[in-house]
Design an enzyme around this catalytic site. Sequence first.
Site, PDB file in Angstrom:
ATOM      1  CD  GLU A  33      50.030  46.880  28.823  1.00 41.62           C
ATOM      2  OE1 GLU A  33      48.775  46.984  28.831  1.00 41.62           O
ATOM      3  OE2 GLU A  33      50.648  46.112  28.047  1.00 41.62           O
TER       4      GLU A  33
ATOM      5  CD  GLU B  22      38.666  45.884  28.970  1.00 38.21           C
ATOM      6  OE1 GLU B  22      39.027  46.896  28.336  1.00 38.21           O
ATOM      7  OE2 GLU B  22      39.474  45.016  29.364  1.00 38.21           O
TER       8      GLU B  22
ATOM      9  CG  ASP C 113      46.377  46.851  35.274  1.00 38.53           C
ATOM     10  OD1 ASP C 113      45.284  46.501  35.730  1.00 38.53           O
ATOM     11  OD2 ASP C 113      46.600  46.925  34.054  1.00 38.53           O
TER      12      ASP C 113
ATOM     13  CD  GLU D 269      49.863  38.870  27.461  1.00 37.15           C
ATOM     14  OE1 GLU D 269      48.879  38.732  28.215  1.00 37.15           O
ATOM     15  OE2 GLU D 269      50.286  39.986  27.116  1.00 37.15           O
TER      16      GLU D 269
END
Length: 584
Positions: free
Chosen positions: A485, A169, A304, A422
């Site tokens: 996304e 992150e 991902d 989600e």
Amino acid sequence: MVMGLVMAISLCVLLIDESPSQIRGWSARDFHYIKAPDYFWATLPLIHPPNFIRPLPNTNPVSYPNVQFHFTQETRDARIVREERQRAVKEVFTRCWSAYKQHAWLSDELAPVSGNRKNPFGGWAATLVDSLDTLWIMDMRGAEFDEAVTAAATIDFTLTDMGEINVFETNIRYLGGFLAAFDLSGDIRLLRKAVEVGEMLYHAFDTPNHMPVTRWDIHGAMRGEPQVAGTPLLAEIGSFTVEFTRLSQLTGNPKWFDASQRIMDQMAAQQNSTALPGLWPLAVDAGGMVFNSGSTFTLGAMADSAYEYLPKMSALIGGQLDIYQKMYEQAIEAALTHNLFRPMTPTNEDILIAGQVRMRSNGDSVISQLEPQGQHLVCFLGGLVALASKLFNRYDDMTIATKLVDGCVWTYKVFPHGIMPETFLMKPCASNDNCRWDDASWEEEVEAMAEANNEDATPDEIIAQRRLPRGFTAIPDKRYILRPEAIESVFVLYRTTGREDLVESAWDMFQAINRSTATQLANSAVLDITLPSDQMPPPSDSMESFWMGETLKYLYLIFSEPERISLDEFVFNTEAHPLRRLKG
């Protein structure tokens, strides 16, 4: 004692004094390494210095095909509508930015209901840094941008209250944020901060095998304590290449490129020896350098961006290393065969969803078992496949990209508030070519799903209790957390194909999101988007930095002129930070 010493150290006196106007027009090769001789992380000795540092590739870049669609001149009426929508997105961003400045300045996040502040990412002003390039892109380049950069320059990456830092992150938000804002503005203060973050992160790689510690005891590292890489998730270890390589390009110091390339060499060597050749398991053993042992394979959460960065690295470095195209092509071929499925829908939509695969033993063989779970997060995949289709001349893959993006848009539309949850599960079609809706088959799947969870109820009762739209068999996570996304892939597919209906879909999605998430201060993640349309989803008092750094940025770019952040000039990191591509 160490912390007191660190606080006393001057943060960073960088040996370069060019003005932004001098820097802005330079190419990546014109920069020399910016040193930080008085900065703590630059002076802390490495316990395990590498025996060698490989140089950046210096062959001629590949002349890739144009990624962007050739848009024709828009009409006056179309421009008026587009600019009205663009202003609407900017108004939401400006409102959120003002609330952040008033209530949470220099904190990681604003709590958009209570007005409190949160610091889940080191306390280094994640929302501020994530928003720097958004400010520039939205033409807030005067006092607002300068004030933000001036504040960002004060961030001290030697001070944090957190015992453990998420290195992934920190890389995508802070390093990516500073690099992109510099690439856009040329403000040298931003490159200085990128070097500070890079020097800090480099110490997370100070292990015997030079694999990073992804959940990092930063204070132990500051005390010079030995570190050993652990068992990270695939995305946590496979998503350094874009930011680290761009930092090396801009500074002329190849150490960051070398650090990330060591990981990719291991991944490439083991890619075809996994239980599902072409894909890597969800978790890996970085300490043992084992990337091929595991039974769960997904392109969604926790994996991902490891896949996302393969074609994006090809674009960033101008194809100078063919390893990235090869790795992507092997991965996408495996995913097409095993992970992507067509769901059964009441309108017989020809769409695709990316699911998760578990490999299990069946006698003497190993077989793949699809878990037909869709995720909002995996909606990035359609845009990625579209990008790679153009870059690598994989023409047939644009059909796959289209079906993936259309699947995400359709999922938004069928829920009461016009927003995707989600996670969700659907019934896969027996065949992607011939799939007709069948009420009885859907209800049987709903019942089977309930029985697996030890629920004793009829299909009708389950459908009513769980508020399942037709076609959905379960919704494990009903939240919407302001994720980008789906919007991201709508943006990329629009820029690569010119499909005008995608612009209308994006407008519908923006209106639905803002309507359901707006608070008195800003916008908040919500807990249940399956509630009836006349009931507002309850807010969770959370506004992650990606709302302003990604979601609103992509929406703004959809309603901008196509030349603004052209995909032929920039590649986005996984936090939507645009970095300049090396062009042939």
